[in-house]
Motif scaffolding. Structure first.
Motif, PDB file in Angstrom:
ATOM      1  N   ALA A 115     -44.625 -45.188 115.674  1.00 59.98           N
ATOM      2  CA  ALA A 115     -45.301 -45.738 116.856  1.00 59.98           C
ATOM      3  C   ALA A 115     -44.606 -46.982 117.404  1.00 59.98           C
ATOM      4  CB  ALA A 115     -46.760 -46.055 116.528  1.00 59.98           C
ATOM      5  N   LEU A 116     -43.336 -46.836 117.755  1.00 53.94           N
ATOM      6  CA  LEU A 116     -42.603 -47.952 118.358  1.00 53.94           C
ATOM      7  C   LEU A 116     -43.220 -48.319 119.710  1.00 53.94           C
ATOM      8  CD1 LEU A 116     -38.883 -46.933 117.712  1.00 53.94           C
ATOM      9  CD2 LEU A 116     -40.237 -48.622 116.452  1.00 53.94           C
ATOM     10  N   PRO A 117     -43.105 -49.582 120.111  1.00 56.96           N
ATOM     11  CA  PRO A 117     -43.579 -49.948 121.454  1.00 56.96           C
ATOM     12  C   PRO A 117     -42.712 -49.278 122.508  1.00 56.96           C
ATOM     13  CG  PRO A 117     -42.370 -51.759 120.455  1.00 56.96           C
ATOM     14  CD  PRO A 117     -42.557 -50.738 119.381  1.00 56.96           C
ATOM     15  N   PRO A 118     -43.266 -48.958 123.672  1.00 55.20           N
ATOM     16  CA  PRO A 118     -42.477 -48.298 124.706  1.00 55.20           C
ATOM     17  C   PRO A 118     -41.353 -49.195 125.208  1.00 55.20           C
ATOM     18  CG  PRO A 118     -44.603 -48.980 125.577  1.00 55.20           C
ATOM     19  CD  PRO A 118     -44.664 -49.196 124.098  1.00 55.20           C
ATOM     20  N   VAL A 119     -40.219 -48.580 125.512  1.00 55.00           N
ATOM     21  CA  VAL A 119     -39.112 -49.319 126.112  1.00 55.00           C
ATOM     22  C   VAL A 119     -39.564 -49.815 127.474  1.00 55.00           C
ATOM     23  CG1 VAL A 119     -36.727 -49.171 126.933  1.00 55.00           C
ATOM     24  CG2 VAL A 119     -37.435 -47.903 124.879  1.00 55.00           C
ATOM     25  N   GLU A 120     -39.360 -51.086 127.734  1.00 55.87           N
ATOM     26  CA  GLU A 120     -39.870 -51.686 128.970  1.00 55.87           C
ATOM     27  C   GLU A 120     -38.937 -51.383 130.142  1.00 55.87           C
ATOM     28  OE1 GLU A 120     -40.765 -55.778 128.522  1.00 55.87           O
ATOM     29  OE2 GLU A 120     -42.040 -55.489 126.768  1.00 55.87           O
ATOM     30  N   VAL A 121     -39.371 -50.451 130.959  1.00 56.82           N
ATOM     31  CA  VAL A 121     -38.632 -50.062 132.154  1.00 56.82           C
ATOM     32  C   VAL A 121     -39.635 -49.946 133.290  1.00 56.82           C
ATOM     33  CG1 VAL A 121     -37.106 -48.361 133.214  1.00 56.82           C
ATOM     34  CG2 VAL A 121     -37.002 -48.759 130.751  1.00 56.82           C
ATOM     35  N   PRO A 122     -39.470 -50.681 134.372  1.00 56.76           N
ATOM     36  CA  PRO A 122     -40.451 -50.646 135.462  1.00 56.76           C
ATOM     37  C   PRO A 122     -40.719 -49.251 135.997  1.00 56.76           C
ATOM     38  CG  PRO A 122     -38.946 -52.474 135.765  1.00 56.76           C
ATOM     39  CD  PRO A 122     -38.414 -51.672 134.607  1.00 56.76           C
ATOM     40  N   ALA A 123     -39.692 -48.411 136.030  1.00 61.87           N
ATOM     41  CA  ALA A 123     -39.868 -47.081 136.622  1.00 61.87           C
ATOM     42  C   ALA A 123     -40.486 -46.081 135.656  1.00 61.87           C
ATOM     43  CB  ALA A 123     -38.518 -46.544 137.098  1.00 61.87           C
ATOM     44  N   ALA A 124     -40.649 -46.469 134.382  1.00 61.83           N
ATOM     45  CA  ALA A 124     -41.072 -45.493 133.379  1.00 61.83           C
ATOM     46  C   ALA A 124     -42.425 -44.883 133.694  1.00 61.83           C
ATOM     47  CB  ALA A 124     -41.104 -46.157 132.010  1.00 61.83           C
ATOM     48  N   ALA A 125     -43.360 -45.687 134.191  1.00 63.05           N
ATOM     49  CA  ALA A 125     -44.684 -45.149 134.516  1.00 63.05           C
ATOM     50  C   ALA A 125     -44.584 -44.074 135.590  1.00 63.05           C
ATOM     51  CB  ALA A 125     -45.601 -46.275 134.967  1.00 63.05           C
ATOM     52  N   LYS A 126     -43.669 -44.248 136.535  1.00 65.04           N
ATOM     53  CA  LYS A 126     -43.480 -43.238 137.576  1.00 65.04           C
ATOM     54  C   LYS A 126     -42.887 -41.967 136.977  1.00 65.04           C
ATOM     55  CE  LYS A 126     -42.837 -46.574 141.333  1.00 65.04           C
ATOM     56  NZ  LYS A 126     -41.928 -47.067 142.392  1.00 65.04           N
ATOM     57  N   TRP A 127     -41.968 -42.138 135.987  1.00 65.51           N
ATOM     58  CA  TRP A 127     -41.393 -40.957 135.353  1.00 65.51           C
ATOM     59  C   TRP A 127     -42.490 -40.105 134.753  1.00 65.51           C
ATOM     60  CZ3 TRP A 127     -37.352 -43.696 131.698  1.00 65.51           C
ATOM     61  CH2 TRP A 127     -36.445 -44.424 132.484  1.00 65.51           C
ATOM     62  N   LYS A 128     -43.401 -40.771 134.050  1.00 64.07           N
ATOM     63  CA  LYS A 128     -44.408 -40.037 133.307  1.00 64.07           C
ATOM     64  C   LYS A 128     -45.604 -39.622 134.161  1.00 64.07           C
ATOM     65  CE  LYS A 128     -42.134 -39.762 129.631  1.00 64.07           C
ATOM     66  NZ  LYS A 128     -41.666 -38.459 129.156  1.00 64.07           N
ATOM     67  N   SER A 129     -45.641 -40.029 135.409  1.00 60.98           N
ATOM     68  CA  SER A 129     -46.745 -39.624 136.275  1.00 60.98           C
ATOM     69  C   SER A 129     -46.411 -38.369 137.062  1.00 60.98           C
ATOM     70  CB  SER A 129     -47.097 -40.753 137.244  1.00 60.98           C
ATOM     71  OG  SER A 129     -46.033 -40.956 138.167  1.00 60.98           O
ATOM     72  N   ARG A 130     -45.270 -37.774 136.777  1.00 59.27           N
ATOM     73  CA  ARG A 130     -44.847 -36.630 137.579  1.00 59.27           C
ATOM     74  C   ARG A 130     -45.804 -35.448 137.475  1.00 59.27           C
ATOM     75  NH1 ARG A 130     -41.697 -37.255 133.145  1.00 59.27           N
ATOM     76  NH2 ARG A 130     -41.310 -35.484 131.783  1.00 59.27           N
ATOM     77  N   SER A 131     -46.496 -35.329 136.328  1.00 54.64           N
ATOM     78  CA  SER A 131     -47.424 -34.213 136.188  1.00 54.64           C
ATOM     79  C   SER A 131     -48.790 -34.519 136.798  1.00 54.64           C
ATOM     80  CB  SER A 131     -47.591 -33.859 134.707  1.00 54.64           C
ATOM     81  OG  SER A 131     -48.090 -34.976 134.002  1.00 54.64           O
ATOM     82  N   LYS A 132     -49.139 -35.816 136.935  1.00 52.31           N
ATOM     83  CA  LYS A 132     -50.410 -36.224 137.524  1.00 52.31           C
ATOM     84  C   LYS A 132     -50.142 -37.349 138.523  1.00 52.31           C
ATOM     85  CE  LYS A 132     -52.928 -35.015 133.328  1.00 52.31           C
ATOM     86  NZ  LYS A 132     -53.817 -35.524 132.239  1.00 52.31           N
ATOM     87  N   PRO A 133     -49.523 -37.034 139.647  1.00 55.20           N
ATOM     88  CA  PRO A 133     -49.051 -38.063 140.572  1.00 55.20           C
ATOM     89  C   PRO A 133     -50.150 -38.925 141.189  1.00 55.20           C
ATOM     90  CG  PRO A 133     -48.929 -35.883 141.571  1.00 55.20           C
ATOM     91  CD  PRO A 133     -49.258 -35.662 140.132  1.00 55.20           C
ATOM     92  N   PHE A 134     -51.395 -38.467 141.147  1.00 55.79           N
ATOM     93  CA  PHE A 134     -52.453 -39.237 141.795  1.00 55.79           C
ATOM     94  C   PHE A 134     -53.291 -40.034 140.792  1.00 55.79           C
ATOM     95  CE2 PHE A 134     -51.663 -35.431 144.393  1.00 55.79           C
ATOM     96  CZ  PHE A 134     -51.163 -36.063 145.528  1.00 55.79           C
ATOM     97  N   GLN A 135     -52.840 -40.060 139.548  1.00 54.43           N
ATOM     98  CA  GLN A 135     -53.552 -40.812 138.538  1.00 54.43           C
ATOM     99  C   GLN A 135     -52.687 -41.954 138.038  1.00 54.43           C
ATOM    100  OE1 GLN A 135     -55.125 -38.408 135.395  1.00 54.43           O
ATOM    101  NE2 GLN A 135     -55.779 -36.758 136.762  1.00 54.43           N
ATOM    102  N   GLN A 136     -53.313 -43.061 137.729  1.00 56.88           N
ATOM    103  CA  GLN A 136     -52.577 -44.188 137.171  1.00 56.88           C
ATOM    104  C   GLN A 136     -52.192 -43.862 135.737  1.00 56.88           C
ATOM    105  OE1 GLN A 136     -54.730 -47.846 137.062  1.00 56.88           O
ATOM    106  NE2 GLN A 136     -53.003 -49.049 136.318  1.00 56.88           N
ATOM    107  N   VAL A 137     -50.953 -44.126 135.391  1.00 51.87           N
ATOM    108  CA  VAL A 137     -50.466 -43.838 134.049  1.00 51.87           C
ATOM    109  C   VAL A 137     -50.343 -45.141 133.273  1.00 51.87           C
ATOM    110  CG1 VAL A 137     -48.552 -42.943 132.684  1.00 51.87           C
ATOM    111  CG2 VAL A 137     -49.254 -41.770 134.777  1.00 51.87           C
ATOM    112  N   ILE A 138     -51.005 -45.212 132.132  1.00 52.47           N
ATOM    113  CA  ILE A 138     -50.889 -46.373 131.251  1.00 52.47           C
ATOM    114  C   ILE A 138     -49.866 -46.034 130.180  1.00 52.47           C
ATOM    115  CG2 ILE A 138     -52.090 -47.895 129.659  1.00 52.47           C
ATOM    116  CD1 ILE A 138     -54.666 -47.280 131.177  1.00 52.47           C
TER     117      ILE A 138
END
Length: 295
Positions: free
Chosen positions: A93-116
């Motif tokens: 359970a490493l902490p996530p790599v801090e990249v500003p765009a990462a949340a956008k990468w992972k929101s591709r499947s649910k583009p209208f939901q906020q990704v934490i």
């Protein structure tokens, strides 16, 4: 890399192909086998999510693929699979790599939901392999007895120079366990490959991570078995973790362009070592030493 060896030539080296539709080799008391299957389907993915207690998994999981090496005399099998590797990822359970765009990468499947982004989306794993030991008690189906191999720290190292010498390759295979392209912003890849020579077998388990413009991480497990004696092989395992940021490499004069870091093998020496250890598998007589305990 395809390796074709005549069965008569295999016989000259004391080896033979596995039968019954199995793809592998039997040599000097070992059975070495690779299984390659397609990526998991949605139903299987759902079951894995339940077992791993997560809703996040790599894009491509080859969950039914594996590589195994069985020492027949001792009943010991060293094997490599995606599920155990992902258990290691979940546990570390490493902490996530801090990249500003990462949340956008992972929101591709649910583009209208906020990704934490509260998990390690790189799927970095400390996994160095799985072990099964069939003892007499295990054969009697005593479920509360568990066994593990006895790896002891040592100062010996795998002789990479000797491994680079020209020798017939009797068998070679590479198995992809899982992969995620980070939405075209890098790569997270776990593979295992093995090659078998007349003198022994050599295995490389590699986790390779490149977050473009941010971080590179390389976790390698190398295992080398020397057929010194059919009943008393020499087995060394080296585990080496390396990583560096793109900025730290640029400060040393290396390029920032991700295209310069496609092949981890060519740039591994540029990455500082985070951890390195060497272990030896202990044998007793003609059996691998094992440690058993009740749970």
């Amino acid at each position: 890399m395809e390796v074709e060896v005549d069965e008569n030539e295999l016989k000259n080296f004391g080896a033979e192909l596995l039968t019954d539709g199995r793809f592998g080799l039997r040599i000097r008391g070992w059975e070495i086998e690779a299984v390659k299957q397609s990526i998991l389907k949605s139903l299987d993915l759902h079951q894995w999510e339940e077992k791993l207690q997560t809703s996040h998994l790599p894009e491509m999981i080859f969950g039914n693929s594996c590589l195994s090496l069985k020492h027949v005399a001792s009943g010991t099998k060293i094997h490599f699979n995606a599920f155990d590797a992902l258990k290691g990822w979940k546990l570390e359970a490493l902490p996530p790599v801090e990249v500003p765009a990462a949340a956008k990468w992972k929101s591709r499947s649910k583009p209208f939901q906020q990704v934490i982004l509260d998990y390690d989306y790189t799927f970095t794993t400390p996994y160095s392999g799985s072990e099964i030991v069939e003892t007499e008690k295990a054969r009697e189906n005593i479920s509360d007895v568990r066994c593990s191999l006895n790896w002891e720290d040592c100062k010996e190292k795998i002789d990479m120079v000797a491994l680079s010498e020209k020798e017939p390759i009797l068998y070679y295979n590479e198995v992809v366990l899982y992969e995620d392209e980070l939405a075209d912003n890098g790569i997270s890849l776990l593979t295992v490959k093995v090659r078998v020579m007349p003198s022994g077998w050599f295995l490389l388990l590699r986790f390779w991570l490149r977050v473009d413009g941010v971080l590179m991480r390389l976790r390698d497990t190398r295992i080398h078995c020397i057929f010194a004696d059919c009943s008393f092989p020499i087995i060394l395992r080296e585990i080496c973790w390396r990583e560096a940021t793109f900025n730290s490499l640029a400060a040393k004069g290396y390029p920032m362009d991700a295209a310069a870091y496609i092949d981890p093998g060519t740039i591994s020496q540029r990455l500082p070592t985070i951890m390195h250890e060497t272990q030896k598998l202990i044998f007793k007589g003609n059996l691998i030493t094992i440690c058993c305990f009740t749970g």
